[in-house]
Design an enzyme around this catalytic site. Sequence first.
Site, PDB file in Angstrom:
ATOM      1  N   HIS A   1       0.871  -1.174   0.000  1.00  9.66           N
ATOM      2  CA  HIS A   1       0.000   0.000   0.000  1.00  9.66           C
ATOM      3  C   HIS A   1       0.911   1.228   0.000  1.00  9.66           C
ATOM      4  O   HIS A   1       1.681   1.440   0.938  1.00  9.66           O
ATOM      5  CB  HIS A   1      -0.907   0.018   1.229  1.00  9.66           C
ATOM      6  CG  HIS A   1      -1.646   1.313   1.398  1.00  9.66           C
ATOM      7  ND1 HIS A   1      -2.684   1.671   0.582  1.00  9.66           N
ATOM      8  CD2 HIS A   1      -1.480   2.351   2.277  1.00  9.66           C
ATOM      9  CE1 HIS A   1      -3.139   2.863   0.941  1.00  9.66           C
ATOM     10  NE2 HIS A   1      -2.425   3.287   1.971  1.00  9.66           N
TER      11      HIS A   1
ATOM     12  N   ASP B   1      -9.489   5.501  -7.829  1.00 11.02           N
ATOM     13  CA  ASP B   1     -10.181   6.446  -8.716  1.00 11.02           C
ATOM     14  C   ASP B   1      -9.573   6.516 -10.115  1.00 11.02           C
ATOM     15  O   ASP B   1      -9.877   7.434 -10.876  1.00 11.02           O
ATOM     16  CB  ASP B   1     -10.231   7.862  -8.109  1.00 11.02           C
ATOM     17  CG  ASP B   1     -11.209   7.947  -6.954  1.00 11.02           C
ATOM     18  OD1 ASP B   1     -12.215   7.216  -6.977  1.00 11.02           O
ATOM     19  OD2 ASP B   1     -10.968   8.742  -6.031  1.00 11.02           O
TER      20      ASP B   1
ATOM     21  N   SER C   1       6.646  -0.480 -13.937  1.00  9.27           N
ATOM     22  CA  SER C   1       5.645  -1.547 -13.837  1.00  9.27           C
ATOM     23  C   SER C   1       5.013  -1.832 -15.186  1.00  9.27           C
ATOM     24  O   SER C   1       3.795  -1.799 -15.353  1.00  9.27           O
ATOM     25  CB  SER C   1       4.584  -1.181 -12.795  1.00  9.27           C
ATOM     26  OG  SER C   1       4.092   0.123 -13.002  1.00  9.27           O
TER      27      SER C   1
END
Length: 441
Positions: free
Chosen positions: A174, A226, A319
């Site tokens: 996180h 979001d 990534s």
Amino acid sequence: MNHTRTSVLLLASACALPSFAAQPTAPGRGFIADSGVEVLLRNSYFNRSKEDGRRDARDWTQGVLGQYSSGFTEGTFGVGVDAFAYLGLKLDAPADKSGTGNLPVQDDGHPADNYSKAGAVLKIRLSESILKYGEQRPETPVFGVSHFRIVPQTATGLSLISREVEGLEVQAGHFTSGTSPVTTNADGALWAVMAGVTTPSADYLGGSYQLSPGLTVSLYGSRFEDIWNQYYANLESRTDVDALNQFGLGLTVYRTVDEGRAKAGEIDNTSLGLSTFWRSGAHRWLLGLQKIDGDTPFDYLGVGDTDRNGRNGNDQGASIQLPNAAQFSDFNGPQEKSWQVRYDLSLAAYGVPGLSVMGRYVRGWGIDGSHIAATGPYSGRYGDDGKHHETNLEVRYVVQSGPAKGLSVRARQAWHRANSDQGSGDLDDFRLITDYPIDIL
């Protein structure tokens, strides 16, 4: 938001917990005895020459990258600390050629003479699992920072790596902020790098499992609050035909869909990659095929803030693990198809250990941005018939013995050519990078 965050961490913990009672804490020599200090001296010459009247980017820089890693205290829960201090120095950087991502640009438009940043991580070990909190460098296919510039990117948050089951690695995290190579504040933003929109937090969970020698499967999922939910699956196979020959196959799938407020607009993207290689002695040949199925590009992590003058902006992370991502382009446009041929040669077999050569050619076509929403953040980036190609050449030498053992020198050249519908344009990109790792402790 709290529900998802908690679920990610609890699920990762659940994967690790069954083995805690069965396995004792891994032995170690202690907090100080297992400590290590390493300094990496990185020298970089970067020269990107652009066509069509666009401004070139060029500089010569020196990085001093210090890393400290402690051992763990004794007991059921081992506690330790990691810390870093990075320094970037300007050797030569013309003001009219700034923007390489190696040096911050000051208010007067000139690259900074030097800059630095530092950070630390608190880590806790239980059995074969390590929980970290602080400024770190996560590496996963759905959330990973890069080290491609003179100073590495970092991200601040919580991460877990667990290896309780043989052959299985579980990762969860996180994160709430990140720094680009040229931003020094630890509370920079996390972005969708191509959409240019920020997320307050990013969560991921996944791992890899070795099904058998030479066969590994990986599964990951991430949530950029979001913006999107992104899922990743990969299968890697290696088969030794005999002592000199090896065959490899890799299958990669990314699935990205919009989430929450959908700040990047509607996203419905499936990205597929297939790579296969044959290694014979010193030679290795690879074929890569890639397809982006969606009306938006395949997007991924960006880190860092944009300052008040629009400089020192967010930088792309690492990534993206599609096979045709090359030195300059990722070949990830909407509806893009691409293929790659690559050749690697190790000169050790010819009496020059440590010397290797790589050549790669990637061609992409069928890019169609005509279905991107006119008011969305991807609008205006692509036409309806984009095509481009990129050629890479790399020569690398690593010193094998003596006082300079481990010193690597790498020369990289990329030629990128595109039509107006692809968006990136024509350019040449040359980099000369020297890395010298020094173990101090």
